[in-house]
Design a protein around this motif. Sequence first.
Motif, PDB file in Angstrom:
ATOM      1  N   SER A 161       0.833  -1.199   0.000  1.00 31.54           N
ATOM      2  CA  SER A 161       0.000   0.000   0.000  1.00 31.54           C
ATOM      3  C   SER A 161       0.867   1.249   0.000  1.00 31.54           C
ATOM      4  N   LYS A 162       0.498   2.229  -0.814  1.00 28.99           N
ATOM      5  CA  LYS A 162       1.240   3.488  -0.857  1.00 28.99           C
ATOM      6  C   LYS A 162       1.229   4.172   0.502  1.00 28.99           C
ATOM      7  N   THR A 163       0.098   4.075   1.195  1.00 31.61           N
ATOM      8  CA  THR A 163      -0.021   4.696   2.511  1.00 31.61           C
ATOM      9  C   THR A 163       0.893   4.023   3.518  1.00 31.61           C
ATOM     10  N   VAL A 164       0.917   2.693   3.506  1.00 31.85           N
ATOM     11  CA  VAL A 164       1.764   1.947   4.443  1.00 31.85           C
ATOM     12  C   VAL A 164       3.223   2.345   4.274  1.00 31.85           C
ATOM     13  N   LEU A 165       3.699   2.348   3.029  1.00 31.43           N
ATOM     14  CA  LEU A 165       5.106   2.638   2.784  1.00 31.43           C
ATOM     15  C   LEU A 165       5.438   4.091   3.103  1.00 31.43           C
ATOM     16  N   HIS A 166       4.551   5.001   2.727  1.00 27.08           N
ATOM     17  CA  HIS A 166       4.793   6.422   3.026  1.00 27.08           C
ATOM     18  C   HIS A 166       4.894   6.648   4.528  1.00 27.08           C
ATOM     19  N   ASN A 167       3.985   6.048   5.294  1.00 26.24           N
ATOM     20  CA  ASN A 167       3.972   6.271   6.742  1.00 26.24           C
ATOM     21  C   ASN A 167       5.203   5.687   7.429  1.00 26.24           C
ATOM     22  N   VAL A 168       5.673   4.549   6.928  1.00 25.45           N
ATOM     23  CA  VAL A 168       6.907   3.969   7.472  1.00 25.45           C
ATOM     24  C   VAL A 168       8.081   4.910   7.211  1.00 25.45           C
ATOM     25  N   LYS A 169       8.225   5.330   5.956  1.00 22.98           N
ATOM     26  CA  LYS A 169       9.328   6.232   5.596  1.00 22.98           C
ATOM     27  C   LYS A 169       9.266   7.542   6.377  1.00 22.98           C
ATOM     28  N   LYS A 170       8.086   8.117   6.435  1.00 19.13           N
ATOM     29  CA  LYS A 170       7.917   9.417   7.086  1.00 19.13           C
ATOM     30  C   LYS A 170       8.207   9.327   8.578  1.00 19.13           C
ATOM     31  N   SER A 171       7.786   8.254   9.222  1.00 16.31           N
ATOM     32  CA  SER A 171       8.024   8.089  10.657  1.00 16.31           C
ATOM     33  C   SER A 171       9.509   7.991  10.967  1.00 16.31           C
ATOM     34  N   VAL A 172      10.239   7.241  10.151  1.00 13.75           N
ATOM     35  CA  VAL A 172      11.681   7.100  10.359  1.00 13.75           C
ATOM     36  C   VAL A 172      12.374   8.438  10.143  1.00 13.75           C
ATOM     37  N   ASN A 173      12.022   9.132   9.071  1.00 15.83           N
ATOM     38  CA  ASN A 173      12.642  10.428   8.786  1.00 15.83           C
ATOM     39  C   ASN A 173      12.303  11.479   9.840  1.00 15.83           C
ATOM     40  N   ASN A 174      11.056  11.468  10.316  1.00 18.35           N
ATOM     41  CA  ASN A 174      10.658  12.433  11.354  1.00 18.35           C
ATOM     42  C   ASN A 174      11.367  12.148  12.678  1.00 18.35           C
ATOM     43  N   ALA A 175      11.775  10.913  12.863  1.00 18.78           N
ATOM     44  CA  ALA A 175      12.537  10.562  14.060  1.00 18.78           C
ATOM     45  C   ALA A 175      13.991  11.047  13.957  1.00 18.78           C
ATOM     46  N   GLY A 176      14.383  11.453  12.759  1.00 18.56           N
ATOM     47  CA  GLY A 176      15.725  11.999  12.560  1.00 18.56           C
ATOM     48  C   GLY A 176      16.718  11.047  11.936  1.00 18.56           C
ATOM     49  N   TYR A 177      16.218   9.972  11.302  1.00 18.95           N
ATOM     50  CA  TYR A 177      17.113   8.971  10.725  1.00 18.95           C
ATOM     51  C   TYR A 177      16.820   8.775   9.241  1.00 18.95           C
ATOM     52  N   THR A 178      17.839   8.366   8.507  1.00 13.50           N
ATOM     53  CA  THR A 178      17.642   8.009   7.106  1.00 13.50           C
ATOM     54  C   THR A 178      17.463   6.497   7.006  1.00 13.50           C
ATOM     55  N   ILE A 179      17.037   6.046   5.831  1.00 15.08           N
ATOM     56  CA  ILE A 179      16.782   4.633   5.597  1.00 15.08           C
ATOM     57  C   ILE A 179      17.822   4.111   4.615  1.00 15.08           C
ATOM     58  N   SER A 180      18.546   3.081   5.001  1.00 17.56           N
ATOM     59  CA  SER A 180      19.539   2.510   4.086  1.00 17.56           C
ATOM     60  C   SER A 180      18.932   1.418   3.219  1.00 17.56           C
ATOM     61  N   ASP A 181      17.834   0.801   3.703  1.00 15.80           N
ATOM     62  CA  ASP A 181      17.127  -0.191   2.900  1.00 15.80           C
ATOM     63  C   ASP A 181      15.775  -0.469   3.530  1.00 15.80           C
ATOM     64  N   LEU A 182      14.817  -0.824   2.686  1.00 12.80           N
ATOM     65  CA  LEU A 182      13.508  -1.296   3.127  1.00 12.80           C
ATOM     66  C   LEU A 182      13.388  -2.755   2.702  1.00 12.80           C
ATOM     67  N   ILE A 183      13.135  -3.636   3.650  1.00 12.79           N
ATOM     68  CA  ILE A 183      13.126  -5.071   3.368  1.00 12.79           C
ATOM     69  C   ILE A 183      11.813  -5.676   3.850  1.00 12.79           C
ATOM     70  N   PHE A 184      11.203  -6.505   3.002  1.00 15.27           N
ATOM     71  CA  PHE A 184       9.973  -7.203   3.341  1.00 15.27           C
ATOM     72  C   PHE A 184      10.262  -8.181   4.481  1.00 15.27           C
ATOM     73  N   GLN A 185       9.567  -8.025   5.605  1.00 20.56           N
ATOM     74  CA  GLN A 185       9.908  -8.790   6.797  1.00 20.56           C
ATOM     75  C   GLN A 185       9.851 -10.311   6.607  1.00 20.56           C
ATOM     76  N   PRO A 186       8.803 -10.885   5.996  1.00 22.04           N
ATOM     77  CA  PRO A 186       8.819 -12.334   5.801  1.00 22.04           C
ATOM     78  C   PRO A 186       9.987 -12.821   4.940  1.00 22.04           C
ATOM     79  N   GLU A 187      10.398 -12.007   3.976  1.00 19.07           N
ATOM     80  CA  GLU A 187      11.542 -12.371   3.137  1.00 19.07           C
ATOM     81  C   GLU A 187      12.816 -12.426   3.968  1.00 19.07           C
ATOM     82  N   ALA A 188      13.000 -11.412   4.827  1.00 14.94           N
ATOM     83  CA  ALA A 188      14.165 -11.391   5.708  1.00 14.94           C
ATOM     84  C   ALA A 188      14.124 -12.554   6.690  1.00 14.94           C
ATOM     85  N   MET A 189      12.943 -12.803   7.252  1.00 17.82           N
ATOM     86  CA  MET A 189      12.797 -13.874   8.234  1.00 17.82           C
ATOM     87  C   MET A 189      13.162 -15.229   7.640  1.00 17.82           C
ATOM     88  N   ALA A 190      12.721 -15.485   6.418  1.00 13.38           N
ATOM     89  CA  ALA A 190      13.015 -16.770   5.776  1.00 13.38           C
ATOM     90  C   ALA A 190      14.512 -16.980   5.634  1.00 13.38           C
TER      91      ALA A 190
END
Length: 436
Positions: A161-190
């Motif tokens: 969802s565009k909203t889901v991804l935007h809110n994740v990115k915005k929350s991290v940036n508003n906390a004062g941090y940049t994002i080095s990668d976005l990874i799908f959690q089940p993919e990482a878990m596997a």
Amino acid sequence: MKDGIYSSLDIGTTSIKVIVSEVLNGKMNVIGVGSEKSNGINKGLIIDIDETALSITKAVKQAEEKSGIQIGSLIVGVPATNIEINPFHVTVSNENASQEINDSLLKKIIEQVRTKKTPSDKTLLSVMVEEFLVDGFDGIKDPRKMVGDQVELYGTLLATSKTVLHNVKKSVNNAGYTISDLIFQPEAMAGLIMSEDERRFGTIQIDLGGGQTSASAVHDEQVKYATIVQEGGENITKDISVVLNTSLKNAEKLKREVGYAYSKLTDERDQTLSIDVVGQEGTVDVKESYIAEIIEARLAQIFEKIQIELDDIGAFDLPGGIILTGGTAAIPGVKELAEDIFEVNVKTYIPDFMGVRYPSFSNAIALVYTKAHMDELTKLLNAIVLNSEYIQTTDQPAEKLPAVSNKQSKVSSDQSNASSESFIDKIKSIFSSFFD
């Protein structure tokens, strides 16, 4: 596994976790951990960006204090909420067949996937490569430096969802941090909890979180299906509280200290407990088996909902069975209950890293593990897919703390030039067990 310093962020419904790890000579050591109660999140969705950003900041600060590292950027997990997983095939022409296939041609391929294959109501999160074809020659994993008129890509796209991804990115940036990668959690878990054969032949993973439970089917080393049940450990706590008429604090304590997920396991040691009840001065005696029945009822409901979803795609025919993880998987008897309901082989994954030997940290550790094992082509494709004002796609050099300095060194979450000196000496006594 690439040496360096990595910091990950797992935004859960009930808690936010941050892991700082050092990979040195192919070995991963957790050197800092942060865990903070989630605010601004409901049913896996960020509903208040500012509150979520504040919780992220608090969790990061805890990890910084324990590791002696000032975190500049984070590897961030994206949940299975509203995810769409689709196979695709795209073809692009090389304008100059005598010129080697390069990054620019890969960008054209990704743009085709984005514009022609991604659902209009979603945004592209990542691309899992099955194979490239160059002028009809198949089985190619990386076409760069080859020559040819036509390049094809068979793979699987992940769109959210565009909203889901935007809110994740915005929350991290508003906390004062940049994002080095976005990874799908089940993919990482596997990648973390399954062997190569389990990923190849097919295995189900179930992540029993605090506010929700996710299940995914992995086959041919790719996540083929993922689903969410909006129930988790928090619902169990509420059930105990309501049925026994006790506070949520007492209910959580009962779940952690004497709770069983499979009531049959309490037959031999069915002790009587005295618990405080709202509205009464004295205590009330309750059998452990009764508490187990409450827990079992909720978990059975969760498993049965998952069973319906996975039955529809034939996932229980996969030979790898089921792997359970997540904070709620720490309740004794979860494995036995799952085996009783699903009627397949079940095992529980518990991280084996100092200070985080609890399944509630599996997601945060998996993000670091996946990033450290990521090949150069996958890194490039991720950067192409995710490149925006929110994403930091270049690494910063890592610096370690001077032995006599109190100042912290600001580092990226994915460092390629980390010093060879181990951080293991910096590991402090990290806290007791966490549930999601």
